[in-house]
Design an enzyme around this catalytic site. Structure first.
Site, mmCIF file in Angstrom:
data_model
loop_
_atom_site.group_PDB
_atom_site.id
_atom_site.type_symbol
_atom_site.label_atom_id
_atom_site.label_comp_id
_atom_site.label_asym_id
_atom_site.label_seq_id
_atom_site.Cartn_x
_atom_site.Cartn_y
_atom_site.Cartn_z
ATOM 1 C CB ALA A 61 67.657 15.513 -36.551
ATOM 2 N N GLY A 106 64.463 11.669 -34.985
ATOM 3 C CA GLY A 106 65.765 11.040 -34.754
ATOM 4 C C GLY A 106 65.869 10.477 -33.344
ATOM 5 C CD GLU A 109 65.156 8.065 -37.873
ATOM 6 O OE1 GLU A 109 65.206 7.386 -38.900
ATOM 7 O OE2 GLU A 109 65.508 9.258 -37.833
ATOM 8 C CD GLU A 129 61.628 11.922 -38.479
ATOM 9 O OE1 GLU A 129 60.459 11.548 -38.226
ATOM 10 O OE2 GLU A 129 62.617 11.451 -37.905
#
Ligand code: TC6
Length: 723
Positions: A61, A106, A109, A129
């Protein structure tokens, strides 16, 4: 940002494009989701391959959005990413992730939302993270354990460790690894699986594995995370989220993941850790007073290095170089050290799943200085003695190639004096590694007054190649890190004189989040190290001027406690006793020592010091504010370019808790006026301690209305700078 094209007729190739790391900002996630939906709706497409632009799958992200640095509410970023991963997983056509470079956060993910994962042999995958004070909140904590099982998922999510493609394959995280072209391999793979049923490939619908000892495993993981977190919230939240995958259906697990993320995202801890992330990138953008900087000064290639001295530091440096694939000539006279370094290399090779020979063949041991002649760069790591080092630098200057860089691993000595001993002062820099040098991520690059841009660029670049964060600092006694340590250690000693105990001071610092309190740290590194430095500086031992009182030096307060312990042969862990008692020489478990408490009582009586109760706040404020105050002086003098440099040094080199950002970040968060007022208060109580006198820069910043830390760097440019 995300386009798709058709290859080999029925394969849709989606390319995620957001340089430099293809971060998934809210806009990019939405764009990619649209591209996935259009490819799925295209009747000519049977299967999708998802790859990243420019050799990187995805760095996760967009941290700038999460940190609130850009004008997009952070929750929008999270929800766009969640929607993307869900859409990918729900696709009715197989989606294959083609992973090269990195798939982090992310990015991983997203790959977990895909139905198949192909990785290049050099790729790295992970969920970092937690290092940003967050957790994987796009379903990562729920999908990962369903794919790789709970033990691996708990470890990866709670530590943020990334894994190689090979380890990912062994864990079942990827389906195939290739050393060839990852896109080609993924397209080939996609064509083979185009007609496979997808139900079992959707991780959200898979039942999580349930080993018999699952409850114990989850409990142990939670307790371990609580113990290791030292006050950080994210590791514990990570374990709680993964645990939910064992106890709740997928959608409810996801819900809990979101709730935990909603608590972490706006927290001060997450802000501090994200500041650390960006600080570690800012420090790479160095500059020198003449205008040379990271952009305009190319580094010289280092294809062969030499290390002189294989003691604790030299060994770790040699291992770091070998691990980076750089051949090393290592000079050492003590055969015992050669055996130690060989064993270390064998252990490292095993850890990296390499053959021992692949590492050992990169090292050549020698006793002859002429064997160093061919190195591009020499790192000297001999005993911390200026005269010895100067002699060595003079000899190296005549025996090495004229363009060889001469670097010293000194932790405090004068780099300009070493440079002056050579005929190439412009090619001399300090490379201050931290022990153990093959583990610690920090490198202080000490720029001497005459160090050339190419020397600085090469040392900075080499640090990065060794997997470290390099921070450029100017030459002064102790540089930035050790110089700031001095007032911190001094305050701790004064607190003992005034009535505290080592375990009381350490407990306060460890509660704050330090890996180790000041006295345990001093026992670990050896009390004799500082003793020698103080003797050389005329503060301890026979060099103290006659008539000087025990508790004063140069008109200022001085605590001789550490010197007295050394005189009693208490050098720390190595002698089995120091500030604490250990099981024996080399022991690790510290216990309070009644002898020391008697010794402190007698000492106080002898010097007429009446012990008083000292509270936690005073311990913290005196130790930490004295340290940060020295940090302000370092900034004022231009020894470090900005607060980010100091904070990076303290977080990566001195065990400062990342969730508190670093000393300068901490005082900015407390509030500069409050810190100034406490320093003034302590200064009034201890007028003979100059380190408690608030620095001019601190006063200046308060007078300017305490600008946010992000503006200090710019403000400092107007002051005198050596960098
Ligand atoms: C929402 C649900 C939960 C998910 C959360 C997440 O995914 S959290 C994220 C989890 N992911 C991570 O924690 C991974 C974080 N990233 C890394 O570990 C490394 O950057 C790397 C290994 C990807 C590349 O290493 P390298 O040595 O080749 O390069 P470098 O490190 O020097 O960076 C180059 C530039 O890219 C910038 N930038 C980098 N990543 C991001 C990002 N995600 N975003 C924005 N920017 C990012 C970096 O600031 C720098 O900018 P500058 O200074 O040029 O203006």
């Amino acid at each position: 940002m995300a386009q798709y094209s058709r290859v080999r007729g029925s394969v849709a190739l989606l390319r995620l494009t957001n340089p430099p790391v293809n971060a998934l900002s809210a806009a990019v996630s939405r764009d990619l989701e649209r591209a996935v939906r259009s490819a799925c709706a295209d009747s000519a497409v049977r299967v999708l391959v998802l790859r990243g632009h420019g050799g990187t799958f995805c760095g996760g992200a967009d941290i700038r959005e999460l940190a609130g640095l850009v004008d997009v509410p952070f929750r929008v970023g999270v929800s766009s990413l969640v929607a993307l991963v869900d859409a990918v997983e729900a696709a009715e056509k197989p989606v294959v992730a083609a992973i090269e470079g990195v798939a982090l956060g992310g990015g991983l993910e997203l790959a977990l939302g895909c139905h198949f994962r192909i990785a290049h042999g050099q790729a790295r995958l992970g969920l970092p993270e937690v290092t940003l004070g967050l957790l994987p909140a796009a379903g990562g904590t729920q999908r990962l354990p369903r794919l790789v099982g709970f033990p691996a998922a708990l470890e990866l999510v709670a530590t943020g460790r990334d894994v190689s493609a090979e380890e990912a394959l062994a864990l079942g995280l990827v389906d195939h690894v290739t050393d060839g072209d990852v896109e080609e391999a993924a397209v080939e793979f996609a064509r083979r699986v185009a007609d496979e049923p997808l139900a079992s490939r959707r991780l959200s619908t898979r039942p999580p594995p349930r080993p018999a000892d699952l409850d114990t495993l989850l409990q142990v993981a939670l307790e371990r995370a609580q113990r290791r977190a030292r006050g950080a919230l994210a590791p514990v939240a990570c374990v709680q989220a993964v645990r939910a995958a064992a106890t709740l259906p997928f959608t409810q697990g996801l819900q809990l993941e979101q709730e935990l993320m909603a608590a972490l995202l706006p927290s001060n801890q997450a802000r501090a850790m994200q500041y650390c992330f960006f600080a570690q990138r800012i420090v790479g953008k160095w500059s020198l007073p003449g205008g040379a900087n990271w952009r305009n000064s190319p580094a010289r290639a280092v294809s062969r290095a030499a290390v002189i001295g294989l003691g604790t530091m030299g060994r770790g440096i040699a291992v770091s170089l070998v691990r980076a694939g750089i051949p090393v000539v290592a000079m050492e006279t003590d055969e015992k050290q050669l055996r130690v370094v060989t064993a270390m290399l064998e252990r490292e090779a095993a850890k990296q799943r390499r053959s021992p020979d692949s590492y050992l063949q990169l090292v050549q041991f020698t006793l002859e200085r002429r064997d160093l002649g061919d190195a591009d760069l020499v790192v000297e790591a001999v005993f911390e003695d200026l005269a010895l080092k100067k002699r060595l630098f003079a000899e190296l200057s005549s025996s090495c190639r004229p363009d060889t860089l001469l670097c010293s691993n000194t932790s405090a000595l004068d780099v300009d004096a070493l440079a002056a001993a050579t005929r190439r002062p412009e090619l001399v820099v300090g490379m201050h590694f931290f022990a153990p040098a093959h583990v610690m991520k920090l490198l202080e690059v000490v720029c001497g007054a005459r160090s050339s841009p190419v020397a600085v660029a090469t040392a900075m670049q080499l640090g990065k190649r060794l997997g470290k964060v390099s921070v450029a600092v100017a030459n002064c006694p102790g540089f930035a890190g050790n110089r700031m340590l001095k007032p911190y250690v001094e305050q701790a000693s004064f607190l003992l004189e005034e009535g505290a105990t080592p375990q009381q001071v350490d407990a306060v610092l460890e509660d704050f989040g330090f890996a180790m309190g000041v006295f345990r740290m001093s026992d670990l590194s050896g009390l004799d190290v500082g003793w020698r430095v103080r003797e050389e500086a005329g503060l301890a031992g026979p060099t103290v001027p006659p008539g000087e009182s025990a508790r004063r030096r140069h008109g200022c307060r001085y605590s001789p406690l550490a010197d007295l312990l050394c005189e009693h042969g208490r050098l720390g862990q190595k002698t089995g006793r120091g500030w604490y008692l250990y099981e024996g020489p080399g022991g690790r478990a510290a216990t309070p020592d009644p002898w020391l408490h008697d010794f402190l009582d007698q000492y106080r009586r002898r010097h007429g010091l009446r012990p008083r109760r000292i509270d936690q706040q005073e311990v913290l404020e005196r130790c930490l504010y004295a340290l940060a105050n020295e940090g302000f002086r370092i900034l004022e003098e231009g020894v470090a370019a900005g607060p980010e440099d100091i904070d990076t040094i303290y977080v990566l080199g001195y065990g400062w808790p990342a969730h508190r950002g670093g000393p300068m970040y901490h005082v900015a968060a407390v509030g500069l006026p409050a810190v100034l007022s406490r320093l003034e208060h302590f200064r009034r109580l201890h007028p003979d301690v100059p380190q408690l006198r608030p620095s001019a820069l601190l006063r200046h910043l308060v007078a300017e209305g305490s600008p946010p830390i992000s503006r200090w760097r710019e403000l400092l440019k107007g002051l005198r700078s050596q960098l």
